[in-house]
Design an enzyme around this catalytic site. Structure first.
Site, PDB file in Angstrom:
ATOM      1  N   ASP A 209      16.095 -12.254  -9.985  1.00 16.36           N
ATOM      2  CA  ASP A 209      16.930 -11.777  -9.337  1.00 16.36           C
ATOM      3  C   ASP A 209      17.284 -12.164  -7.987  1.00 16.36           C
ATOM      4  O   ASP A 209      16.187 -11.847  -7.553  1.00 16.36           O
ATOM      5  CB  ASP A 209      16.146  -9.608  -8.567  1.00 16.36           C
ATOM      6  CG  ASP A 209      17.556  -9.955  -7.984  1.00 16.36           C
ATOM      7  OD1 ASP A 209      17.974  -8.840  -7.990  1.00 16.36           O
ATOM      8  OD2 ASP A 209      16.335  -8.939  -6.387  1.00 16.36           O
TER       9      ASP A 209
ATOM     10  N   HIS B 261     -20.638 -20.962 -18.802  1.00 16.43           N
ATOM     11  CA  HIS B 261     -20.746 -19.165 -18.579  1.00 16.43           C
ATOM     12  C   HIS B 261     -22.177 -19.469 -19.438  1.00 16.43           C
ATOM     13  O   HIS B 261     -22.256 -19.148 -20.811  1.00 16.43           O
ATOM     14  CB  HIS B 261     -19.874 -18.324 -18.799  1.00 16.43           C
ATOM     15  CG  HIS B 261     -19.973 -17.247 -18.823  1.00 16.43           C
ATOM     16  ND1 HIS B 261     -20.057 -15.915 -18.137  1.00 16.43           N
ATOM     17  CD2 HIS B 261     -19.812 -16.774 -20.010  1.00 16.43           C
ATOM     18  CE1 HIS B 261     -20.296 -15.041 -18.971  1.00 16.43           C
ATOM     19  NE2 HIS B 261     -20.104 -15.043 -20.210  1.00 16.43           N
TER      20      HIS B 261
ATOM     21  N   TYR C 125     -22.245  -8.839 -18.668  1.00 15.59           N
ATOM     22  CA  TYR C 125     -22.281  -7.887 -19.634  1.00 15.59           C
ATOM     23  C   TYR C 125     -22.849  -8.037 -20.672  1.00 15.59           C
ATOM     24  O   TYR C 125     -23.615  -8.468 -20.772  1.00 15.59           O
ATOM     25  CB  TYR C 125     -21.132  -8.475 -19.853  1.00 15.59           C
ATOM     26  CG  TYR C 125     -20.344  -9.857 -20.693  1.00 15.59           C
ATOM     27  CD1 TYR C 125     -21.413  -9.973 -21.754  1.00 15.59           C
ATOM     28  CD2 TYR C 125     -19.903 -10.982 -20.132  1.00 15.59           C
ATOM     29  CE1 TYR C 125     -21.249 -11.120 -22.876  1.00 15.59           C
ATOM     30  CE2 TYR C 125     -19.966 -11.761 -20.372  1.00 15.59           C
ATOM     31  CZ  TYR C 125     -20.920 -12.367 -22.115  1.00 15.59           C
ATOM     32  OH  TYR C 125     -20.258 -13.665 -21.920  1.00 15.59           O
TER      33      TYR C 125
END
Length: 818
Positions: free
Chosen positions: A543, A226, A258
């Site tokens: 669940d 990056h 940015y």
């Protein structure tokens, strides 16, 4: 370096230091922290991170972790200076689409407790004076965003922990292996010697996959380069030369960029280039690296377009050289989430990877909580290291999805947006039949699952479906509404093959499940039990349904998306004496849902078994033959209609489909997709784990107390539930409907009473049978009574919603149990 420790932490970046600090705060001693680099600037991602923290996130958990992180960092100073500068953050919009999306983000901010506002261009410029206001449409501001000085934070935390006498930090030590015997960690092996220890935490950042492989673990992470530069001094900022930062940090997501002030200069970060992936094994060692291992040479051609865009937004940057320019590595996973948890293979081995500075403080707390207590306050499903299926660990998948996550890091992502590649990884045996019916597929944990069926467009001549526009119309078809209504009136086939199927067997199986489940499992063979599995705090960890198939054999059925999480929960709580065997049998069985008022007519026509309600009641299971195909038929329904889940060995799957499809023709059978599946379950008030319920909610809040048996004896979480029942709850999961027939919601929108945020939308969809748009969300008890009116804010517009008694459909259960 000492040769024995209670815990060895591998990696002294922001995550390792935060975890050790939190452990020290919890009273831990005898911790050894090692890193291959020098301290505190070890050479990993922490060492070059620009430090911007934007707290806003679509995930409530990640937003809360970021909020905690900013507060945590704010307590530290180093050499008389703050380690965190809460200057605020602004995201600017340069397109109408982005401006609309910022309204959505403002909704998240309200839902998750951030102080935020939308700003005009002039208001943005007032805070960032070097910005040209004519280049933007406006901005989204968040209080408390800011700059973290990551290396200084590591230094400050290290100093504090050492002063507490909790840990020793050693640099220049490389891990070479692990001594693992009988499923337990015995020692960490290094180039400086062996360290006897029962526990280790791997938080090695971009080296995480490499270190984890030494322990036989897979961390699906790829480092990606990056770009980041710092300009020469900027005209007009001379007065700030000795300051760290004054202006708010700023994101220009329309160009994947940015910006942050660095004294009298400006830092610019850019994702606006093709992903540059790096193999963890190819990263240089600290001794080999020219600057540091996580930095590669700057590639100016990749930055050219971003440079032009920077000058357009900030004219004062024109003509300035770069004093600093790098390609720095950060971690990306297939779903852009962190990788945190305890190994299933090795007792005592912990992992915390793919964590950026934004979440480093909070993830440190999470790790300390898990190591100490086995549970934390936050719902960790999006960080759970066990969420990935086996294909997601393949190098090819990790690279492809990591690269795409890099490309999309600042994109506007619709909650139902589908990835384009790789696809067709897992196909049900009747996939070709779905293709023939022009199914529109969504991907879920590798499975191709129909969302709606193109061939059902003819149903739109029979059924009325309200239209949608804008954001709500994306990744949606009115066919979903027609399928919903046809299921309610006739009968439909649903592809359930992606459901996770887990066999629990062995002499200790019943006792194990009785302890793990809140409902009573000791029922007769053939009974089906719906239950929650709770954690130590009484939160709903899982669940699912449990079907008793024999004296000490059970089939656990749960959702495909949560299957690996639930499997890991079962395994981590299983007894160590071998009395229980837990086997994932998902790929062994294909599954269909046959649901609707005519489901019994269809099933009875293809089986000699008696499937009448008297012989085959609700919440029971039987083995039978459909034609010549052996099938386990489970009489449950997630759509609230009469019917069965039908499981057969996978090789029989196509025959099962064809038999049912042919038998259903006289009854108007259709194939229905996931869109109808969701709207049908909402009308019936069925909860979705990960949205309506998860570990931050207990059964009493969630309206699931009917599935809790406090009188059955001890079970995990029982003591907490007893206290909760005695004290009562302060909030409740409520069903609401919109008063405006045109109003919509998709989830996470704030629920308001005036300016007070009461909660947020956990699930939402249109109820095509009840003729109302349905929402669910937790509300304080004083707002939970049916008839209470509140407001829901959708993209900045407020709509009135009314609390309703649930379920909205088939309140007496006559259709379901008939």
């Amino acid at each position: 370096m000492k040769s024995r420790a209670r815990l060895v932490v591998i990696g002294a970046g922001i995550v390792g230091c935060s975890a050790v600090y939190h452990l020290a705060q919890r009273g831990w001693k005898d911790i050894l922290v090692i890193d291959q680099g020098s301290l505190p600037r070890t050479g990993g991602s922490t060492s070059h991170a620009p430090g911007l923290i934007f707290q806003t996130n679509s995930s409530k958990t990640m937003c809360q972790i970021a909020q905690y992180t900013t507060k945590f960092y704010s307590q530290f100073t180093w050499e008389g200076k703050p380690c965190f500068y809460p200057v605020g953050g602004i995201e600017v919009a340069t397109t109408p689409e982005r401006w609309t999306d910022l309204r959505r983000k403002l909704g998240w901010a309200k839902s998750y407790g951030l102080k935020a506002a939308l700003l005009s261009p002039a208001e943005v410029c007032a805070q960032v004076p070097i910005l040209d206001p004519s280049t933007i449409l406006g901005g989204y501001w968040v209080e408390g965003d800011g700059i973290a000085k990551a290396v200084n934070l590591c230094a400050a935390m290290t100093k504090a922990v050492v002063e507490m006498g909790a840990a020793e930090f050693i640099g220049g030590v490389t891990v070479t292996g692990f001594d693992i015997r009988d499923g337990k960690l015995r020692a960490v092996l290094t180039d400086s010697g062996r360290i006897e220890t029962p526990q280790a935490l791997i938080c090695a950042g971009i080296w995480g996959p490499k270190v984890a492989r030494l322990a036989g673990e897979s961390v699906p992470l790829t480092p990606v380069e990056h770009q980041y530069v710092i300009t020469a001094p900027v005209a007009g900022l001379a007065a700030d030369a000795e300051k760290e930062v004054v202006h708010p940090i700023l994101r220009h997501q329309d160009h994947s960029m940015y910006f942050r002030q660095v004294g009298n200069r400006y830092g610019i970060g850019s994702y606006r280039h093709a992903p540059i992936l790096v193999e963890p094994e190819a990263i240089a060692s600290p001794a080999q690296a020219a600057v540091m291992p996580s930095i590669h040479d700057f590639t100016p051609d990749d930055f050219a377009a971003s440079h032009v865009e920077s000058v357009r937004l900030f004219p004062a940057l024109a003509g300035l050289n770069f004093d600093y320019q790098i390609n720095g590595m950060f971690s990306f996973t297939p779903d852009a989430g962190c990788v945190v948890g305890h190994s299933q293979q090795t007792d005592g081995l912990w992992i915390a990877e793919a964590v950026w500075v934004t979440h480093g403080g909070g993830v440190g707390k999470v790790v300390a909580d898990l190591i100490t207590d086995g549970v934390t306050d936050w719902d960790l499903r999006q960080l759970d290291m066990h969420r990935f299926h086996s294909f997601a660990h393949s190098p090819a998948y990790v690279r492809e999805r990591g690269a795409q996550q890099y490309r999309e890091v600042y994109d506007i992502i619709h909650p139902k947006q589908q990835m384009l590649s790789p696809r067709n990884l897992r196909l049900s045996p009747w996939h070709a039949r779905l293709v023939e019916q022009n199914a529109h597929f969504f991907e879920g944990v590798g499975w191709e699952r129909p969302q709606w069926i193109g061939a059902n467009a003819r149903l739109l001549e029979e059924y009325t479906v309200p239209t949608r526009t804008g954001w709500a119309a994306q990744e949606w078809s009115p066919i979903e509404g027609a399928e919903h209504q046809a299921t309610r009136q006739r009968v439909a086939l649903f592809d359930l093959t992606a459901f996770t199927k887990i066999e629990v067997t062995g002499p200790g199986a019943l006792a194990f499940l009785e302890y793990l489940c809140a409902n009573s499992i000791d029922r007769s063979v053939g009974k089906v039990v719906y239950t929650s599995l709770l954690n130590q705090q009484g939160g709903i960890a899982c669940d699912l349904t449990v079907t008793r198939t024999g004296g000490q054999s059970f089939l656990v059925l749960t959702g495909g998306g949560v299957g690996m999480h639930d499997l890991a929960w079962l395994r981590q709580n299983a007894p160590a004496d071998g009395a229980v065997t837990i086997t994932d049998v998902t790929s062994r069985y294909a599954a269909l849902g046959l649901w609707g008022p005519r489901a019994r007519d269809v099933l009875q026509s293809v089986t000699e078994a008696d499937v009448s309600n008297r012989v085959f009641p609700y919440f029971s299971a039987q083995t039978l033959y459909i034609d010549v195909i052996p099938v386990l038929a489970v009489r449950v329904s997630y759509v609230g209609e009469l019917g069965w889940e039908l499981y057969c060995p996978t090789e029989y799957g196509l025959g099962l489909w064809d038999a049912l499809w042919a038998a259903g023709q006289p009854h108007g059978i259709i194939v229905a997709g996931g869109g109808a599946f969701d709207s049908l379950r909402l009308e019936k008030g069925y909860r979705l784990w990960g949205a309506d319920i998860h570990s931050e909610y207990n059964p009493y809040e969630a309206g699931l107390e009917w599935a809790v048996r406090l009188d059955k004896g001890d079970f995990l979480g029982r003591d907490v539930l007893l206290r909760i029942k005695a004290q009562g709850v302060s909030r409740k999961l409520c069903c609401l409907t919109y008063d405006d027939p045109a109003a919509v919601a998709l989830g996470s929108e704030p629920i308001l009473w005036g300016e007070e945020v009461l909660g947020y939308v956990t699930s939402a969809n249109y109820g095509y049978s009840v003729g109302k748009y349905i929402l669910y969300g937790y509300l304080p008890l004083e707002f939970a009574a049916p008839g209470t009116q509140v407001e829901v804010e959708y993209f900045g517009v407020r709509y009135t919603a009314t609390v309703r008694a649930e379920p909205l459909y088939d309140k007496e259960m006559t259709k379901l149990k008939g």
